[in-house]
Design an enzyme around this catalytic site. Structure first.
Site, PDB file in Angstrom:
ATOM      1  N   GLY A 153       0.825  -1.195   0.000  1.00  0.00           N
ATOM      2  CA  GLY A 153       0.000   0.000   0.000  1.00  0.00           C
ATOM      3  C   GLY A 153       0.862   1.249   0.000  1.00  0.00           C
ATOM      4  N   CYS A 154       0.243   2.395  -0.253  1.00  0.00           N
ATOM      5  CA  CYS A 154       0.998   3.652  -0.346  1.00  0.00           C
ATOM      6  C   CYS A 154       1.526   4.097   1.013  1.00  0.00           C
ATOM      7  CB  CYS A 154       0.154   4.737  -1.005  1.00  0.00           C
ATOM      8  SG  CYS A 154      -1.521   4.903  -0.345  1.00  0.00           S
ATOM      9  N   TYR A 155       0.683   4.091   2.049  1.00  0.00           N
ATOM     10  CA  TYR A 155       1.165   4.456   3.377  1.00  0.00           C
ATOM     11  C   TYR A 155       2.297   3.532   3.847  1.00  0.00           C
ATOM     12  CZ  TYR A 155      -2.528   7.899   4.508  1.00  0.00           C
ATOM     13  OH  TYR A 155      -3.351   9.009   4.553  1.00  0.00           O
TER      14      TYR A 155
END
Length: 344
Positions: A153-155
């Site tokens: 994921g991006c986070y």
């Protein structure tokens, strides 16, 4: 070589068409969509140019169904599909194509942790155990032979890349405090009041703190892999940005933490990495817009160390990392079709 995109109509799917169309090692790009099959790709995104049309000639420049994509026997499949549904839709491709899943279905290894994060049973625990977590700078050796890749994921990407080298080297304590800010595209295309222009413009704030955000479990899983005492305090924020992500990470130092040790640790971990840029100033989201870079810097404050990072949530936080993983898996030049200089 042929690449299929499942879920073409979303932000990540449309971005995949743009990036894959510039990949010299791909002859065919197969855009597939369950809900919008048969639509010309330029209707989905009028900004697409002739370079895309060349790669989609085999499907008459239109989206196809998942079954039609399967019949074309793609070498690699990018699944830009909703969480929980992705593994099910990808089922006929497993064992036939390399599958790079951009959903969360295969990222978390523990069934119990997955249920806490997503409030549903893990779709395919067997495949989750086989899947390689696609954080390229950390799992490159495993990616070279992986047939199932779980794109981070991006986070997690923005949080883990600055933190993992120091945690592994014992230069920071096990408690990791992450405050991160995301552009609205990180939520994908969804109709919700919180993402409307009038709700988000001139408005920023925290949401889903701690373990109420599903990415917290993914971040902590990887922290625990390098330090089994690791503990995460995570607070995400939404900002009125179309795309972009920054993270400020606060950690306690150890007795062996010095500026020279931190610099040496990062140099050893990332000095040769094409998409990690170590900086003296604090990175900004605009610095990495449109690139596959993660920019990192740090600051000492007494017994604490501040880490700063910035990525483009749609590129290094999604599409770019997935293509980087494909390049590693198939032995292509790792930087192919990916940018190191921003577009602003």
């Amino acid at each position: 070589m042929k690449a299929a995109i499942l879920g073409t109509s979303g932000y990540t799917g449309l971005s995949l068409i743009r990036y894959l169309s510039k990949h010299n090692d791909l002859e065919v790009v197969i855009p597939a969509s369950s809900s919008k099959s048969g639509i010309p790709v330029q209707e989905l995104d009028p900004g697409l140019g002739k370079d895309v049309l060349e790669k989609t000639a085999a499907v008459n420049h239109k989206t196809v169904s998942v079954d039609e994509a399967l019949a074309m026997k793609p070498d690699v499949v990018f699944a830009a599909l909703p969480h929980i549904k992705s593994a099910e839709i990808c089922e006929p491709f497993f064992g036939k194509s390399v599958v790079i899943d951009l959903s969360a279905d295969l990222r978390i290894k523990s069934e119990a942790v997955f249920e806490k994060a997503y409030k549903e049973k893990m779709p395919r625990p067997d495949l989750a155990k086989q899947a390689v977590f696609g954080l390229c700078e950390w799992y490159r050796p495993q990616l070279k032979s992986a047939d199932i890749i779980a794109n981070p994921g991006c986070y997690p990407t923005c949080s883990l890349l600055p933190t993992l080298p120091l945690l592994k080297a014992g230069l920071i304590g096990p408690r990791v405090i992450v405050n991160a800010i995301s552009g609205i595209s990180g939520a994908g295309k969804k109709l919700a009041d919180n993402y409307l222009f009038c709700e988000r413009t001139e408005n920023t704030g925290a949401y889903l703190p701690g373990r109420t955000h599903r990415h917290a479990f993914e971040i902590e899983q990887e922290l625990l892999n390098v330090n089994n005492s690791a503990y995460l305090l995570f607070t995400p924020h939404l900002a009125p940005l179309k795309r972009g992500m920054t993270a400020t990470i606060i950690c306690e130092t150890s007795t062996k933490t010095t500026p020279e040790a931190v610099k040496a640790c990062y140099a050893q971990a990332y000095g040769a990495e094409p998409f990690i840029q170590l900086r003296k100033d604090i990175p900004q989201s605009r610095d990495v817009w449109g690139t596959n870079r993660c920019d990192i810097s740090w600051h000492f404050e007494g017994d604490y160390l501040y880490l700063f990072s910035a990525i483009d949530n749609l590129v290094k936080g999604a599409v770019g990392n997935a293509i980087q993983a494909m390049n590693i898996r198939f032995g292509f030049e790792e930087t192919t079709a990916l940018k190191q200089t921003n577009e602003v």
